[in-house]
Design a protein around this motif. Sequence first.
Motif, PDB file in Angstrom:
ATOM      1  N   MET A   1       0.882  -1.501  -0.074  1.00  0.00           N
ATOM      2  CA  MET A   1       0.026   0.217   0.165  1.00  0.00           C
ATOM      3  C   MET A   1       1.046   1.500   0.086  1.00  0.00           C
ATOM      4  O   MET A   1       0.653   2.402  -0.841  1.00  0.00           O
ATOM      5  N   GLU A   2       1.652   1.088   0.902  1.00  0.00           N
ATOM      6  CA  GLU A   2       2.691   2.023   1.320  1.00  0.00           C
ATOM      7  C   GLU A   2       3.947   2.258  -0.515  1.00  0.00           C
ATOM      8  O   GLU A   2       3.622   3.782  -0.747  1.00  0.00           O
ATOM      9  N   ASP A   3       3.588   1.755  -1.411  1.00  0.00           N
ATOM     10  CA  ASP A   3       4.698   1.809  -1.822  1.00  0.00           C
ATOM     11  C   ASP A   3       3.628   2.546  -3.305  1.00  0.00           C
ATOM     12  O   ASP A   3       4.240   3.177  -4.163  1.00  0.00           O
ATOM     13  N   GLU A   4       2.583   1.826  -3.516  1.00  0.00           N
ATOM     14  CA  GLU A   4       1.415   2.461  -4.104  1.00  0.00           C
ATOM     15  C   GLU A   4       1.097   3.672  -3.550  1.00  0.00           C
ATOM     16  O   GLU A   4       0.979   5.023  -4.704  1.00  0.00           O
ATOM     17  N   PHE A   5       1.462   4.317  -2.714  1.00  0.00           N
ATOM     18  CA  PHE A   5       1.763   6.179  -2.180  1.00  0.00           C
ATOM     19  C   PHE A   5       2.699   6.620  -3.274  1.00  0.00           C
ATOM     20  O   PHE A   5       2.219   7.995  -3.659  1.00  0.00           O
ATOM     21  N   VAL A   6       3.712   6.067  -2.333  1.00  0.00           N
ATOM     22  CA  VAL A   6       5.051   6.504  -3.227  1.00  0.00           C
ATOM     23  C   VAL A   6       4.869   6.612  -4.376  1.00  0.00           C
ATOM     24  O   VAL A   6       5.023   7.646  -5.547  1.00  0.00           O
ATOM     25  N   ASN A   7       4.035   5.787  -5.672  1.00  0.00           N
ATOM     26  CA  ASN A   7       4.333   5.416  -7.057  1.00  0.00           C
ATOM     27  C   ASN A   7       3.469   6.335  -8.154  1.00  0.00           C
ATOM     28  O   ASN A   7       3.727   7.008  -8.847  1.00  0.00           O
ATOM     29  N   ARG A   8       2.246   6.364  -6.518  1.00  0.00           N
ATOM     30  CA  ARG A   8       1.315   8.219  -7.178  1.00  0.00           C
ATOM     31  C   ARG A   8       2.244   9.011  -6.859  1.00  0.00           C
ATOM     32  O   ARG A   8       2.023  10.355  -7.796  1.00  0.00           O
ATOM     33  N   ILE A   9       2.426   9.573  -6.136  1.00  0.00           N
ATOM     34  CA  ILE A   9       3.134  10.300  -6.016  1.00  0.00           C
ATOM     35  C   ILE A   9       4.636  10.884  -7.197  1.00  0.00           C
ATOM     36  O   ILE A   9       4.311  12.152  -7.369  1.00  0.00           O
ATOM     37  N   HIS A  10       5.006   9.791  -7.614  1.00  0.00           N
ATOM     38  CA  HIS A  10       6.016   9.999  -9.076  1.00  0.00           C
ATOM     39  C   HIS A  10       5.653  10.206  -9.924  1.00  0.00           C
ATOM     40  O   HIS A  10       5.369  11.516 -10.883  1.00  0.00           O
ATOM     41  N   LEU A  11       4.272  10.046 -10.183  1.00  0.00           N
ATOM     42  CA  LEU A  11       3.165  10.571 -11.610  1.00  0.00           C
ATOM     43  C   LEU A  11       2.911  11.717 -11.524  1.00  0.00           C
ATOM     44  O   LEU A  11       3.417  12.033 -12.578  1.00  0.00           O
ATOM     45  N   ASN A  12       2.706  12.199 -10.211  1.00  0.00           N
ATOM     46  CA  ASN A  12       2.417  13.878 -10.528  1.00  0.00           C
ATOM     47  C   ASN A  12       3.094  14.258 -11.018  1.00  0.00           C
ATOM     48  O   ASN A  12       3.017  15.999 -10.256  1.00  0.00           O
ATOM     49  N   GLY A  13       4.513  13.938 -10.938  1.00  0.00           N
ATOM     50  CA  GLY A  13       5.812  14.417 -10.751  1.00  0.00           C
ATOM     51  C   GLY A  13       6.434  15.227  -9.663  1.00  0.00           C
ATOM     52  O   GLY A  13       7.135  16.166  -9.517  1.00  0.00           O
ATOM     53  N   VAL A  14       6.273  14.816  -8.437  1.00  0.00           N
ATOM     54  CA  VAL A  14       6.876  15.213  -7.454  1.00  0.00           C
ATOM     55  C   VAL A  14       7.694  13.970  -6.397  1.00  0.00           C
ATOM     56  O   VAL A  14       6.771  12.975  -6.343  1.00  0.00           O
ATOM     57  N   TYR A  15       9.033  14.112  -6.282  1.00  0.00           N
ATOM     58  CA  TYR A  15       9.714  13.330  -6.067  1.00  0.00           C
ATOM     59  C   TYR A  15      10.251  13.585  -4.513  1.00  0.00           C
ATOM     60  O   TYR A  15      10.446  14.881  -4.244  1.00  0.00           O
ATOM     61  N   SER A  16       9.914  12.533  -3.284  1.00  0.00           N
ATOM     62  CA  SER A  16      10.708  12.811  -2.094  1.00  0.00           C
ATOM     63  C   SER A  16      11.110  12.171  -0.906  1.00  0.00           C
ATOM     64  O   SER A  16      10.606  10.388  -1.130  1.00  0.00           O
ATOM     65  N   VAL A  17      12.470  12.219  -0.778  1.00  0.00           N
ATOM     66  CA  VAL A  17      13.091  11.002   0.084  1.00  0.00           C
ATOM     67  C   VAL A  17      14.050  12.018   1.626  1.00  0.00           C
ATOM     68  O   VAL A  17      13.762  12.756   1.442  1.00  0.00           O
ATOM     69  N   ARG A  18      14.099  10.702   2.354  1.00  0.00           N
ATOM     70  CA  ARG A  18      14.491  11.486   3.594  1.00  0.00           C
ATOM     71  C   ARG A  18      16.265  10.780   3.083  1.00  0.00           C
ATOM     72  O   ARG A  18      16.619  10.002   2.646  1.00  0.00           O
ATOM     73  N   GLU A  19      16.785  11.970   4.149  1.00  0.00           N
ATOM     74  CA  GLU A  19      18.544  11.608   4.324  1.00  0.00           C
ATOM     75  C   GLU A  19      19.463  11.800   3.767  1.00  0.00           C
ATOM     76  O   GLU A  19      20.130  12.594   3.613  1.00  0.00           O
ATOM     77  N   TYR A  20      18.958  11.961   1.886  1.00  0.00           N
ATOM     78  CA  TYR A  20      20.253  11.995   1.065  1.00  0.00           C
ATOM     79  C   TYR A  20      19.289  12.196  -0.201  1.00  0.00           C
ATOM     80  O   TYR A  20      18.274  11.108  -0.783  1.00  0.00           O
ATOM     81  N   TRP A  21      20.523  12.364  -1.240  1.00  0.00           N
ATOM     82  CA  TRP A  21      18.868  12.689  -2.792  1.00  0.00           C
ATOM     83  C   TRP A  21      18.938  12.219  -3.716  1.00  0.00           C
ATOM     84  O   TRP A  21      19.362  12.650  -4.801  1.00  0.00           O
ATOM     85  N   ALA A  22      20.645  10.957  -3.464  1.00  0.00           N
ATOM     86  CA  ALA A  22      21.247  10.615  -5.012  1.00  0.00           C
ATOM     87  C   ALA A  22      19.818   9.880  -5.909  1.00  0.00           C
ATOM     88  O   ALA A  22      20.169   9.979  -6.899  1.00  0.00           O
ATOM     89  N   THR A  23      18.822   9.331  -4.691  1.00  0.00           N
ATOM     90  CA  THR A  23      18.022   8.925  -6.029  1.00  0.00           C
ATOM     91  C   THR A  23      17.026   9.856  -6.221  1.00  0.00           C
ATOM     92  O   THR A  23      15.858   9.232  -7.240  1.00  0.00           O
ATOM     93  N   LEU A  24      16.962  11.273  -6.397  1.00  0.00           N
ATOM     94  CA  LEU A  24      16.422  12.500  -6.909  1.00  0.00           C
ATOM     95  C   LEU A  24      16.630  12.618  -8.374  1.00  0.00           C
ATOM     96  O   LEU A  24      18.318  12.250  -8.673  1.00  0.00           O
ATOM     97  N   PRO A  25      15.745  12.985  -8.807  1.00  0.00           N
ATOM     98  CA  PRO A  25      16.776  13.082 -10.416  1.00  0.00           C
ATOM     99  C   PRO A  25      17.446  13.723 -10.614  1.00  0.00           C
ATOM    100  O   PRO A  25      17.601  15.153  -9.959  1.00  0.00           O
ATOM    101  N   CYS A  26      18.783  14.309 -11.218  1.00  0.00           N
ATOM    102  CA  CYS A  26      19.612  14.334 -11.088  1.00  0.00           C
ATOM    103  C   CYS A  26      19.355  15.598 -13.279  1.00  0.00           C
ATOM    104  O   CYS A  26      19.613  14.822 -13.589  1.00  0.00           O
ATOM    105  N   LEU A  27      19.368  16.352 -13.246  1.00  0.00           N
ATOM    106  CA  LEU A  27      18.526  17.298 -14.266  1.00  0.00           C
ATOM    107  C   LEU A  27      19.375  18.873 -14.457  1.00  0.00           C
ATOM    108  O   LEU A  27      20.263  19.354 -12.821  1.00  0.00           O
ATOM    109  N   GLU A  28      20.420  18.744 -14.892  1.00  0.00           N
ATOM    110  CA  GLU A  28      20.209  19.570 -15.709  1.00  0.00           C
ATOM    111  C   GLU A  28      19.597  21.321 -15.792  1.00  0.00           C
ATOM    112  O   GLU A  28      18.984  21.099 -16.823  1.00  0.00           O
ATOM    113  N   ILE A  29      20.691  22.227 -15.335  1.00  0.00           N
ATOM    114  CA  ILE A  29      19.973  23.777 -14.916  1.00  0.00           C
ATOM    115  C   ILE A  29      20.141  24.662 -16.003  1.00  0.00           C
ATOM    116  O   ILE A  29      21.419  24.992 -16.216  1.00  0.00           O
TER     117      ILE A  29
END
Length: 475
Positions: A1-29
């Motif tokens: 159930m928790e995985d479904e919630f996380v996937n839904r957040i990602h589908l909406n374009g929101v990524y959120s993690v604790r402690e370290y950012w390495a798993t977040l998208p790395c995009l050139e700005i």
Amino acid sequence: MEDEFVNRIHLNGVYSVREYWATLPCLEISYLSEDIQNALTGPDLGFQRILASEDRSSLLPHVAGTNNWSLADEGFYGVSMSLYDQNPFTYKITADPNADCFGLCKRGNNSVLVICDGVNRGNKSRMAARSAAYGALRYINAHCFEQGEQPMNTHDIFALLKEALMAAHACVLKNVHWCTTICIAFIVPLASDPNTHAVCTINVGDSYAFLARRLKEDNSQANFQGDVENQEQFLIEELTITSHDFSKDVGRETGGAIGPVTPSDEPLLSNLTYSMAYAQQGDIVFLTTDGVSDNFDPVVQRLQSITRADSDGGQNIAVDVNSLNLKDRHAVSLQCMQVALNSFSHRSGETLTASSLCGELMRHALLMSQDKRAVLEDPDIYSQISILNRKSIEKVQKSPEVKSLLANTRGKMDHASVCAVTIAHQPPQKATINKLSKQPSNSEGESFSLRRFTSFSKNGARNYKKKRASKLSLP
């Protein structure tokens, strides 16, 4: 159930993690513009109050290159107020001074927002919040703009935000031995499309970041009741969603603070959260303290029930609010916030802006907490006191009778703050020398600020080009 919630957040374009950012998208700005457009801090002059009056003109440029911290407009706004009661005899407001602080700065194609909530009450709490906001903004300005070390991608932004958070912690330790929550957001344009922005956030404690997404004309993503035909609508998402621990039955308490939390004066980073979301022109990024966000909780609002689809996705059924788990309560809180904000356009026929968003959130928080204030502002509950002083007033307010009255009323009294920025269309930015340095100055303070701009603009353009030539988008 928790995985479904996380996937839904990602589908909406929101990524959120604790402690370290390495798993977040790395995009050139894109190259970050250095031209100041707006700067604002509050309440009551905000972090300007931590500087002696004779030092203010020389030290404020270090925060974001400007001495003027009252430049608000419809698309760039912040407000803070107390939701506590005013005693009917002494006319003093409970829990003064306001222990929240916010600061935000908008440059040509990027914005930085920070909001802090001093732990508990009093002057130390207020100084902790002001010091944290000052320390974070000053660090970002110094390392990103003055020293010309512009970030290349979103991972560089997250590294900068963590360093700014620790700089805020150090500033708190320097000025006052107390604690505060903190939330920082950095809005930057993507190199692939300057009109698409990455909203990068970091937070500790219960100060949160949100995104109001402007919906398409079909309003297919909206999920609220009411006649909204032909009205512009927004979808409300919390960016700092992972800072909540829905697996534990701890209510809305999230834990975490900077300042001397531990015996060794270390911060408590138990819910340190990194988040990123994509945002478009017309979207609104806003930060709140818990005095605002908690007043949208369905239990705090004392809602009896909500209507939702049954487990088969068919007929709507009424659900007791008190039976909701923490994750569902939070989802309902966001829906309540969405209804409140979308009602502005429906009621006024005007487009929601950063300014009107702040006003609507404060309007709701005041409305929710007014019954509690009415109880404590009733002169009759103090009729048995022979001598009015702080101790006797507090004794009445903590009596079983008054506690019972308060328990039967909705809302939460607290210090409430919100700051917001509307993302606007921006032309592509080039790494050029800041033209602001050519403008005439009207005062010694402005002249000092412009000289600083000239210095770090040249270095920024030069260093940025060197980094572009030597590295790709991935760090």
